[in-house]
Design a protein around this motif. Structure first.
Motif, PDB file in Angstrom:
ATOM      1  N   ARG A 147     -95.113 -21.504 -62.280  1.00  0.00           N
ATOM      2  CA  ARG A 147     -94.294 -20.789 -61.312  1.00  0.00           C
ATOM      3  C   ARG A 147     -94.492 -19.290 -61.485  1.00  0.00           C
ATOM      4  N   PHE A 148     -94.472 -18.537 -60.385  1.00  0.00           N
ATOM      5  CA  PHE A 148     -94.511 -17.086 -60.449  1.00  0.00           C
ATOM      6  C   PHE A 148     -93.949 -16.517 -59.153  1.00  0.00           C
ATOM      7  N   THR A 149     -93.752 -15.206 -59.146  1.00  0.00           N
ATOM      8  CA  THR A 149     -93.264 -14.491 -57.967  1.00  0.00           C
ATOM      9  C   THR A 149     -94.360 -13.557 -57.477  1.00  0.00           C
ATOM     10  N   VAL A 150     -94.628 -13.593 -56.186  1.00  0.00           N
ATOM     11  CA  VAL A 150     -95.788 -12.898 -55.638  1.00  0.00           C
ATOM     12  C   VAL A 150     -95.476 -12.442 -54.215  1.00  0.00           C
ATOM     13  N   PRO A 151     -96.144 -11.418 -53.708  1.00  0.00           N
ATOM     14  CA  PRO A 151     -95.937 -11.041 -52.308  1.00  0.00           C
ATOM     15  C   PRO A 151     -96.477 -12.094 -51.342  1.00  0.00           C
ATOM     16  N   LEU A 152     -95.651 -12.460 -50.373  1.00  0.00           N
ATOM     17  CA  LEU A 152     -96.085 -13.227 -49.208  1.00  0.00           C
ATOM     18  C   LEU A 152     -96.061 -12.280 -48.018  1.00  0.00           C
ATOM     19  N   ILE A 153     -97.094 -12.356 -47.190  1.00  0.00           N
ATOM     20  CA  ILE A 153     -97.222 -11.417 -46.077  1.00  0.00           C
ATOM     21  C   ILE A 153     -97.266 -12.191 -44.761  1.00  0.00           C
ATOM     22  N   ASP A 154     -96.306 -11.905 -43.885  1.00  0.00           N
ATOM     23  CA  ASP A 154     -96.260 -12.491 -42.538  1.00  0.00           C
ATOM     24  C   ASP A 154     -97.210 -11.663 -41.669  1.00  0.00           C
ATOM     25  N   MET A 155     -98.423 -12.163 -41.457  1.00  0.00           N
ATOM     26  CA  MET A 155     -99.494 -11.325 -40.942  1.00  0.00           C
ATOM     27  C   MET A 155     -99.272 -10.747 -39.546  1.00  0.00           C
ATOM     28  N   PRO A 156     -98.767 -11.473 -38.563  1.00  0.00           N
ATOM     29  CA  PRO A 156     -98.540 -10.830 -37.258  1.00  0.00           C
ATOM     30  C   PRO A 156     -97.577  -9.645 -37.362  1.00  0.00           C
ATOM     31  N   VAL A 157     -96.513  -9.795 -38.146  1.00  0.00           N
ATOM     32  CA  VAL A 157     -95.551  -8.703 -38.342  1.00  0.00           C
ATOM     33  C   VAL A 157     -96.209  -7.554 -39.107  1.00  0.00           C
ATOM     34  N   TYR A 158     -96.939  -7.891 -40.149  1.00  0.00           N
ATOM     35  CA  TYR A 158     -97.537  -6.880 -41.007  1.00  0.00           C
ATOM     36  C   TYR A 158     -98.617  -6.074 -40.275  1.00  0.00           C
TER      37      TYR A 158
END
Length: 316
Positions: A124-135
């Motif tokens: 398990r880890f914590t990482v950036p998720l990127i919502d590409m259309p918004v980004y």
């Protein structure tokens, strides 16, 4: 500004837009030329930070870590589409986690009893998720706010991008013909976007070199399900059989997805070569050309680090 004083960035995927933003916000006159705004392959990304299957390792590590720092800062603003998210990556073969994963916040190996059936290792880890259309829309807004301009046009060659003080080639797969670069090939990726049945954490399987991927990334009201990695296939048409396989694999891990409504299919062709190319050269007419392409499936992950290196190269 005269045309001879501007920097022209070719391509409006995540590499092109990130590079254009960095240059424009540093005070450089920037003009983007692209046949797709934003680029279809970047729009199709999942996207989770992680430097997968890309070389050269030493540079990739530097570019990826710098990008990670910036994505963490961007996650403070929900309008960017970037969120720090916890989740699990797992494997059906007992393998050690990649080095980059062990440095992430919250990294902790999981017991087999804590993993879905059939998996032998995971963490398990914590990482950036990127919502590409918004980004990508956020990047376009930043570029325009910094005075950058955009022209939607398909180029026959990099020479067609001038006149300019410098040309930055972020054309992705287009570099096969624009450079030309025969080392570049597509790896087709497909995702299925569905309504979110309540997922707040991601799941990703380490599938190695298999063309059939398994991952799901929640983005608020939607979840991006993946995926595929079909080498040397560049078609952007939806594949119903591949989509059914994606849904089946993801639903087996997360049964709540069985009732999710399909919203869209996203297809891209990852621009892949033996090593990412970030380097400068002089064109036949003496104009500085800086290349930034060949990121494979790590375009988002490396975007800010590569863009900063490009900014340095354009200053020379």
């Amino acid at each position: 500004m005269t045309e001879e004083e501007r920097v022209v960035v070719v391509g409006a995927g995540v590499a092109g837009l990130t590079t254009a933003v960095l240059l424009a916000e540093a005070g450089t006159p920037v003009h983007v030329i692209a046949d797709q705004v934003p680029g279809a392959t970047s729009l199709a990304a999942g996207a989770m930070w992680g430097p997968y299957l890309v070389e050269p390792k030493d540079k990739v590590d530097q570019w990826g870590q710098r990008s990670l720092e910036i994505f963490r800062a961007l996650a403070d603003d929900p309008a960017t589409g970037v969120r720090l998210t916890s989740g699990i990556e797992a494997s059906r073969e007992a393998e050690a986690p990649p080095e980059w994963a062990t440095t992430l916040p919250g990294f902790r190996p999981r017991e087999v009893t804590e993993l879905p059936a059939g998996f032998t290792s995971g963490y398990r880890f914590t990482v950036p998720l990127i919502d590409m259309p918004v980004y990508l829309d956020c990047l376009l807004q930043r570029l325009q706010a910094a005075g950058g301009t955009i022209e939607q046009r398909k180029l026959a060659s990099l020479d067609d991008a001038g006149p300019a003080a410098a040309i930055v080639n972020c054309s992705g797969l287009g570099s096969r013909t624009l450079v030309p670069d025969p080392d570049l090939r597509p790896i087709r990726g497909q995702h299925v976007v569905v309504t979110n049945p309540g997922l707040t954490e991601f799941f990703s399987e380490d599938t190695g070199s298999s063309p059939d991927l398994l991952c799901f990334y929640p983005h608020g009201d939607t979840v991006v399900l993946g995926g595929t990695a079909v080498d040397s296939e560049g078609s952007l048409e939806a594949d119903d059989k591949a989509a059914a396989g994606i849904l089946a694999r993801c639903t087996e891990i997360e049964p709540r997805l069985a009732g999710a409504h399909i919203l869209e299919h996203r297809i891209g062709a990852r621009p892949t070569r033996s090593a990412v190319r970030v380097e400068a050269e002089r064109g036949a007419d003496g104009i500085l050309v800086v290349h930034n392409y060949g990121h494979g499936g790590a375009g988002v992950t490396l975007s800010w680090g590569c863009a900063e290196e490009v900014r340095g190269l354009t200053a020379h």
